[in-house]
Design a protein around this motif. Structure first.
Motif, PDB file in Angstrom:
ATOM      1  N   ALA A 195       0.840  -1.196   0.000  1.00 24.22           N
ATOM      2  CA  ALA A 195       0.000   0.000   0.000  1.00 24.22           C
ATOM      3  C   ALA A 195       0.877   1.248   0.000  1.00 24.22           C
ATOM      4  O   ALA A 195       2.046   1.225   0.389  1.00 24.22           O
ATOM      5  N   TRP A 196       0.308   2.366  -0.448  1.00 24.40           N
ATOM      6  CA  TRP A 196       1.021   3.634  -0.439  1.00 24.40           C
ATOM      7  C   TRP A 196       1.213   4.107   0.998  1.00 24.40           C
ATOM      8  O   TRP A 196       0.345   3.924   1.850  1.00 24.40           O
ATOM      9  N   VAL A 197       2.338   4.767   1.227  1.00 22.93           N
ATOM     10  CA  VAL A 197       2.605   5.402   2.514  1.00 22.93           C
ATOM     11  C   VAL A 197       2.892   6.881   2.242  1.00 22.93           C
ATOM     12  O   VAL A 197       3.833   7.213   1.519  1.00 22.93           O
ATOM     13  N   GLU A 198       2.073   7.746   2.792  1.00 24.72           N
ATOM     14  CA  GLU A 198       2.210   9.179   2.533  1.00 24.72           C
ATOM     15  C   GLU A 198       3.174   9.837   3.522  1.00 24.72           C
ATOM     16  O   GLU A 198       3.375   9.354   4.643  1.00 24.72           O
ATOM     17  N   SER A 199       3.723  10.948   3.067  1.00 27.28           N
ATOM     18  CA  SER A 199       4.696  11.694   3.870  1.00 27.28           C
ATOM     19  C   SER A 199       4.030  12.901   4.505  1.00 27.28           C
ATOM     20  O   SER A 199       2.822  13.137   4.363  1.00 27.28           O
ATOM     21  N   ASN A 200       4.824  13.683   5.153  1.00 29.91           N
ATOM     22  CA  ASN A 200       4.396  14.964   5.706  1.00 29.91           C
ATOM     23  C   ASN A 200       4.295  16.009   4.600  1.00 29.91           C
ATOM     24  O   ASN A 200       4.730  15.790   3.462  1.00 29.91           O
ATOM     25  N   ASN A 201       3.744  17.173   4.915  1.00 30.81           N
ATOM     26  CA  ASN A 201       3.685  18.300   3.985  1.00 30.81           C
ATOM     27  C   ASN A 201       4.906  19.192   4.167  1.00 30.81           C
ATOM     28  O   ASN A 201       5.408  19.370   5.281  1.00 30.81           O
ATOM     29  N   VAL A 202       5.368  19.784   3.050  1.00 31.46           N
ATOM     30  CA  VAL A 202       6.518  20.691   3.085  1.00 31.46           C
ATOM     31  C   VAL A 202       6.185  21.932   2.271  1.00 31.46           C
ATOM     32  O   VAL A 202       5.828  21.832   1.088  1.00 31.46           O
ATOM     33  N   ALA A 203       6.263  23.099   2.916  1.00 33.33           N
ATOM     34  CA  ALA A 203       6.176  24.384   2.216  1.00 33.33           C
ATOM     35  C   ALA A 203       7.603  24.807   1.882  1.00 33.33           C
ATOM     36  O   ALA A 203       8.408  25.083   2.775  1.00 33.33           O
ATOM     37  N   MET A 204       7.916  24.875   0.605  1.00 24.37           N
ATOM     38  CA  MET A 204       9.302  25.006   0.163  1.00 24.37           C
ATOM     39  C   MET A 204       9.990  26.227   0.757  1.00 24.37           C
ATOM     40  O   MET A 204      11.067  26.140   1.351  1.00 24.37           O
ATOM     41  N   ASP A 205       9.390  27.409   0.612  1.00 29.18           N
ATOM     42  CA  ASP A 205      10.077  28.630   1.032  1.00 29.18           C
ATOM     43  C   ASP A 205      10.109  28.799   2.547  1.00 29.18           C
ATOM     44  O   ASP A 205      10.917  29.573   3.065  1.00 29.18           O
ATOM     45  N   LYS A 206       9.247  28.070   3.272  1.00 29.62           N
ATOM     46  CA  LYS A 206       9.196  28.219   4.728  1.00 29.62           C
ATOM     47  C   LYS A 206      10.015  27.158   5.452  1.00 29.62           C
ATOM     48  O   LYS A 206      10.487  27.393   6.563  1.00 29.62           O
ATOM     49  N   GLU A 207      10.154  25.977   4.837  1.00 30.60           N
ATOM     50  CA  GLU A 207      10.762  24.865   5.560  1.00 30.60           C
ATOM     51  C   GLU A 207      12.054  24.356   4.946  1.00 30.60           C
ATOM     52  O   GLU A 207      12.653  23.434   5.498  1.00 30.60           O
ATOM     53  N   THR A 208      12.493  24.905   3.833  1.00 34.01           N
ATOM     54  CA  THR A 208      13.746  24.430   3.259  1.00 34.01           C
ATOM     55  C   THR A 208      14.916  24.778   4.172  1.00 34.01           C
ATOM     56  O   THR A 208      14.949  25.856   4.790  1.00 34.01           O
ATOM     57  N   ASN A 209      15.862  23.880   4.281  1.00 32.35           N
ATOM     58  CA  ASN A 209      17.076  24.120   5.059  1.00 32.35           C
ATOM     59  C   ASN A 209      18.107  24.794   4.164  1.00 32.35           C
ATOM     60  O   ASN A 209      18.409  24.295   3.066  1.00 32.35           O
ATOM     61  N   ILE A 210      18.636  25.916   4.620  1.00 34.69           N
ATOM     62  CA  ILE A 210      19.569  26.704   3.814  1.00 34.69           C
ATOM     63  C   ILE A 210      20.996  26.390   4.244  1.00 34.69           C
ATOM     64  O   ILE A 210      21.315  26.420   5.444  1.00 34.69           O
ATOM     65  N   SER A 211      21.830  26.080   3.282  1.00 34.40           N
ATOM     66  CA  SER A 211      23.232  25.794   3.582  1.00 34.40           C
ATOM     67  C   SER A 211      23.948  27.044   4.057  1.00 34.40           C
ATOM     68  O   SER A 211      23.457  28.170   3.908  1.00 34.40           O
TER      69      SER A 211
END
Length: 323
Positions: free
Chosen positions: A107-123
């Motif tokens: 069966a499919w297993v879904e992930s969490n939601n990610v808002a790109m500009d709010k949750e991306t980790n910046i190097s």
């Protein structure tokens, strides 16, 4: 019997793939973003032998799209494998994954939601230092994003700079909200080694910060020159130049008259200059006659042998034969 028939019909419709509740599903499915990429990762199921995985992703405005298909790794980077221009820096995404083993599929297993500009980790930013006397210039380079760029996503991004003497890290100094990528640290001691660290602030309400940069160190040299000295010298030089130009324009007639006077010489000066000198040497030179030149007449007589050699040959008369 009817249940078996339904399973066979579904198997035919879905390419002989049977969803089995006995096939273990991937675990700890998580969706993350680092420097504006979108990566789905998961852990091995309880029975990991010989499994392949298929992933999909969707946003708040589009339905599920195919990502990585039949892969053996435990990670899928959608920004690398997805259709171009389907992942945006301001989108909100969800993903899912399922396992395959032969004709069976979990069966499919879904992930969490990610808002790109709010949750991306910046190097962390890349920094370099340039020593300039008793000052140090900090040159900052933004991390490279997979989608867009730092300034296009975070237009209000600023830098927080922390610096300290190499032997006194507990006594740090800092400056914040810097937008320029080149900053000069001028309140430094000469002949001293300083270390610098930079961190990016996105300027959002959530105050999303980048990873801090590595510590970079550089030494100052001679004491800095007083900044107003060069300005004063430049101002005085320009003032003198402007004054000379103004004087030359205003008094050009007088300057021309001084350099090229139009007044004639007094008459007695002219008479004195026209008087013949009374010097005995000058009189003797004027009365002297050219000395007579003594010479002997020379005649050039050419050599007779040379004359004979230069004379042209005369044609001999033809010989006649008597019979």
């Amino acid at each position: 019997m009817s249940a078996a028939v339904c399973v066979l019909i579904l198997s035919a419709l879905w390419g002989h793939t049977v969803v089995s509740g006995d096939l273990s599903r991937p675990t700890k499915v998580r969706l993350t973003s680092h420097d504006m990429n979108l990566v789905l990762s998961w852990d091995l199921p309880a029975e990991p032998a010989g499994l392949l995985y298929t992933t999909e992703y969707r946003s708040s405005v589009i339905n599920y799209r195919a990502g990585c298909v039949n892969i053996s790794t435990l990670e899928c980077d959608f920004t690398r494998h997805s259709i171009p221009q389907t992942i945006y820096q301001f989108g909100k995404y969800t993903a899912r994954v399922r396992a395959h083993s032969g004709t069976e599929t979990s069966a499919w297993v879904e992930s969490n939601n990610v808002a790109m500009d709010k949750e991306t980790n910046i190097s962390s930013p890349i920094i370099s230092l340039l020593s300039n006397g008793a000052a140090i210039e900090v040159i900052i380079q933004d991390p490279v994003f997979r989608i867009s760029s730092l300034r296009q996503v975070y237009s209000s991004a600023t830098y927080n700079i922390t610096y300290w003497q190499d032997s006194q890290k507990q006594k740090t100094r800092s400056i914040s909200n810097i937008q320029q990528s080149r900053v000069v640290l001028s309140d430094l001691e000469p002949w001293t080694k300083y270390c610098v660290k930079v961190q990016i602030s996105t300027g959002r309400i959530s105050n999303n910060l980048s990873q801090p940069s590595a510590d970079v160190c550089e030494s100052t040299t001679i004491d800095k020159e007083v900044p107003w000295v060069a300005a004063v010298v430049t101002f005085i030089t320009m003032a003198i130049a402007v004054a000379l130009v103004v004087v030359a324009v205003v008094y050009r007639k007088r300057i021309s008259h001084l350099l090229c006077p139009k007044d004639s010489l007094p008459q007695h000066f002219k008479e004195d200059l026209m008087v013949r000198p009374n010097s005995s040497m000058y009189i003797a030179m004027c009365n002297s006659h050219p000395s007579e030149e003594i010479f002997h007449q020379v005649s050039i007589i050419p050599d007779s042998s040379i004359i004979e050699a230069e004379r042209p040959l005369e044609a001999e008369p033809p010989h006649t034969t008597q019979t």
